[in-house]
Design a protein around this motif. Structure first.
Motif, short mmCIF file in Angstrom:
data_model
loop_
_atom_site.label_atom_id
_atom_site.label_comp_id
_atom_site.label_asym_id
_atom_site.label_seq_id
_atom_site.Cartn_x
_atom_site.Cartn_y
_atom_site.Cartn_z
N HIS A 113 0.86 -1.19 0.00
CA HIS A 113 0.00 0.00 0.00
C HIS A 113 0.90 1.24 0.00
CE1 HIS A 113 -3.41 -2.48 0.54
NE2 HIS A 113 -3.00 -2.96 1.70
N GLU A 114 0.26 2.39 -0.21
CA GLU A 114 1.03 3.63 -0.35
C GLU A 114 1.92 3.91 0.86
OE1 GLU A 114 -1.27 7.12 -1.46
OE2 GLU A 114 0.49 8.32 -0.92
N LEU A 115 1.33 3.77 2.07
CA LEU A 115 2.12 4.05 3.28
C LEU A 115 3.25 3.04 3.45
CD1 LEU A 115 2.53 5.71 5.89
CD2 LEU A 115 0.97 4.13 7.03
N GLU A 116 2.94 1.76 3.16
CA GLU A 116 3.96 0.71 3.27
C GLU A 116 5.12 0.99 2.29
OE1 GLU A 116 1.18 -3.14 4.44
OE2 GLU A 116 1.44 -2.59 2.33
N TYR A 117 4.74 1.41 1.10
CA TYR A 117 5.74 1.70 0.07
C TYR A 117 6.63 2.87 0.50
CZ TYR A 117 7.77 2.37 -4.59
OH TYR A 117 8.64 2.50 -5.64
N ARG A 118 5.97 3.87 1.14
CA ARG A 118 6.72 5.04 1.59
C ARG A 118 7.76 4.61 2.65
NH1 ARG A 118 3.23 9.48 4.09
NH2 ARG A 118 1.76 8.88 2.49
N ILE A 119 7.35 3.72 3.53
CA ILE A 119 8.28 3.22 4.57
C ILE A 119 9.41 2.42 3.90
CG2 ILE A 119 8.52 1.66 6.56
CD1 ILE A 119 5.59 2.50 7.29
N ALA A 120 9.04 1.57 2.94
CA ALA A 120 10.05 0.74 2.26
C ALA A 120 11.09 1.62 1.55
CB ALA A 120 9.38 -0.18 1.25
N LYS A 121 10.62 2.76 1.04
CA LYS A 121 11.51 3.64 0.29
C LYS A 121 12.53 4.37 1.18
CE LYS A 121 8.64 6.04 -2.36
NZ LYS A 121 8.18 6.90 -3.46
N GLU A 122 12.36 4.23 2.49
CA GLU A 122 13.33 4.89 3.39
C GLU A 122 14.63 4.10 3.53
OE1 GLU A 122 11.24 5.44 7.05
OE2 GLU A 122 9.99 7.04 6.24
N HIS A 123 14.65 2.84 3.04
CA HIS A 123 15.81 1.99 3.36
C HIS A 123 17.15 2.50 2.80
CE1 HIS A 123 15.11 0.00 -0.58
NE2 HIS A 123 16.38 -0.35 -0.51
N PRO A 124 17.21 3.22 1.65
CA PRO A 124 18.54 3.73 1.25
C PRO A 124 19.11 4.75 2.25
CG PRO A 124 17.02 3.76 -0.62
CD PRO A 124 16.20 3.49 0.60
N VAL A 125 18.23 5.62 2.77
CA VAL A 125 18.70 6.63 3.73
C VAL A 125 19.07 5.98 5.06
CG1 VAL A 125 18.04 8.71 5.00
CG2 VAL A 125 17.36 8.46 2.63
N VAL A 126 18.23 5.04 5.50
CA VAL A 126 18.53 4.33 6.77
C VAL A 126 19.87 3.60 6.65
CG1 VAL A 126 17.76 2.49 8.34
CG2 VAL A 126 16.08 4.07 7.36
N GLY A 127 20.05 2.91 5.53
CA GLY A 127 21.31 2.16 5.30
C GLY A 127 22.51 3.08 5.25
N SER A 128 22.34 4.20 4.56
CA SER A 128 23.43 5.16 4.43
C SER A 128 23.81 5.73 5.80
CB SER A 128 22.98 6.26 3.47
OG SER A 128 23.83 7.34 3.55
N ASN A 129 22.80 5.99 6.63
CA ASN A 129 23.07 6.51 7.98
C ASN A 129 23.80 5.48 8.85
OD1 ASN A 129 21.89 8.90 7.33
ND2 ASN A 129 19.91 8.43 8.26
N ILE A 130 23.44 4.20 8.69
CA ILE A 130 24.10 3.15 9.48
C ILE A 130 25.58 3.06 9.08
CG2 ILE A 130 24.26 0.64 9.86
CD1 ILE A 130 21.18 0.53 9.46
N VAL A 131 25.81 2.90 7.78
CA VAL A 131 27.19 2.71 7.28
C VAL A 131 28.02 3.99 7.44
CG1 VAL A 131 28.54 2.16 5.22
CG2 VAL A 131 26.50 0.84 5.76
N GLY A 132 27.35 5.15 7.30
CA GLY A 132 28.05 6.43 7.40
C GLY A 132 28.63 6.71 8.77
N LYS A 133 28.22 5.92 9.77
CA LYS A 133 28.78 6.10 11.12
C LYS A 133 30.25 5.67 11.14
CE LYS A 133 24.90 6.91 13.68
NZ LYS A 133 24.17 7.53 12.57
N ILE A 134 30.64 4.86 10.16
CA ILE A 134 32.05 4.41 10.10
C ILE A 134 32.80 5.36 9.17
CG2 ILE A 134 33.57 2.47 9.52
CD1 ILE A 134 31.03 0.66 9.83
N ASP A 135 33.77 6.09 9.73
CA ASP A 135 34.50 7.11 8.95
C ASP A 135 35.07 6.57 7.65
OD1 ASP A 135 34.24 9.47 10.34
OD2 ASP A 135 35.76 8.91 11.80
N GLU A 136 35.63 5.36 7.70
CA GLU A 136 36.29 4.79 6.51
C GLU A 136 35.28 4.42 5.42
OE1 GLU A 136 36.80 3.97 9.60
OE2 GLU A 136 38.94 4.07 10.04
N LEU A 137 34.00 4.40 5.74
CA LEU A 137 32.99 3.96 4.75
C LEU A 137 32.08 5.09 4.28
CD1 LEU A 137 31.91 0.48 6.23
CD2 LEU A 137 33.69 0.97 4.58
N LYS A 138 32.55 6.34 4.38
CA LYS A 138 31.73 7.48 3.96
C LYS A 138 31.32 7.39 2.49
CE LYS A 138 31.87 10.24 7.71
NZ LYS A 138 30.78 10.05 8.65
#
Ligand SMILES: [Fe+2]
Length: 254
Positions: free
Chosen positions: A210-235
């Protein structure tokens, strides 16, 4: 003495500016000189300096603002603070903020290359001492992230390995450098890591979202980037993860 180093001098006092710059050039360093904080903040975005030599008091602020900006993207860049007098408070604060050395005015210009070189030497020793240990920690962290995603979603881990294989082939075809190939492959393996933050009922839903579910699913690139971005060497890896659903026609996300 390594003569291929690029140094930024930030100094507003004309005589000091000219004599320091001339001395550095005489000893074979590549030099850039600016007189204000504003100019320094601009030029550090464009030139990958090996060392910064900055006067504490500048016309538009103190060099601590520059030091803070530098530490955000090059935490181990040697930064030497020039102070006009023996001010222990400034020296103490400079060290706390991550300055690697300081230079008290007036100083003997003959000592300048010694001070510059001791900072490069310190960095070399530090990198030599830390690199095997850091690489191991980094490798283990990456493995832990992949394992966390596998536990959550076995389909995605198989998918990520297939994407990594394609990325490797493309990197070879494009004749990318070894470092670029490594970054790209790592980004491919970790590209969907943000799905860790996605609710199971959305991640595993077999039918249309559904639209709301899709909107949540679409957040995963930003969530992933924020997780990995915590490691300086992986910016850089984090930046690729953030944009892995972008499209050339602008219809991608985020
Ligand atoms: Fe994805």
């Amino acid at each position: 003495m390594n003569k291929n180093k690029t140094i930024l001098l930030v100094e507003d006092e004309r005589i000091a500016f000219n004599t320091i710059l001339e001395t550095l050039e005489f000893f074979g360093y590549q030099c850039y000189g600016v007189e204000t904080l504003k100019e320094a903040l601009e030029i550090i975005k464009k030139v990958p300096f090996d060392l910064i030599l900055a006067d504490y008091m500048l016309p538009d602020g103190t060099c601590f603002e520059l030091l803070n900006a530098v530490k955000k993207f090059r935490f181990n860049l040697p930064f030497v603070v020039i102070t006009a007098a023996e001010n222990q408070k400034i020296i103490h604060e400079a060290m706390q903020k991550g300055a690697s050395d300081f230079l008290k005015k007036p100083f003997n210009l003959k000592n300048l290359p010694v001070i510059i070189e001791r900072n490069f030497e310190r960095l070399r020793i530090e990198q030599k001492r830390n690199s095997p240990q850091k690489a191991t920690v980094l490798f283990k962290t990456i493995k832990a992230l992949i394992a966390a995603l596998e536990a959550k979603d076995p389909y995605t881990s198989g998918h990520s390995l297939r994407v990594a294989r394609h990325a490797r082939m493309m990197a070879l075809a494009l004749d990318l450098s070894e470092e670029e190939q490594f970054t790209l492959e790592l980004a491919a393996i970790l590209h969907d890591i943000g799905k860790i933050g996605m609710p199971d009922h959305i991640l595993n839903k077999a039918s249309h979202l559904h639209e709301l579910e899709y909107r949540i699913a679409k957040e995963h690139p930003v969530v992933g980037s924020n997780i990995v971005g915590k490691i300086d060497e992986l910016k850089e890896v984090a930046a690729i993860i953030r944009h892995h659903h972008e499209r050339f026609d602008g219809k991608g996300y985020p």
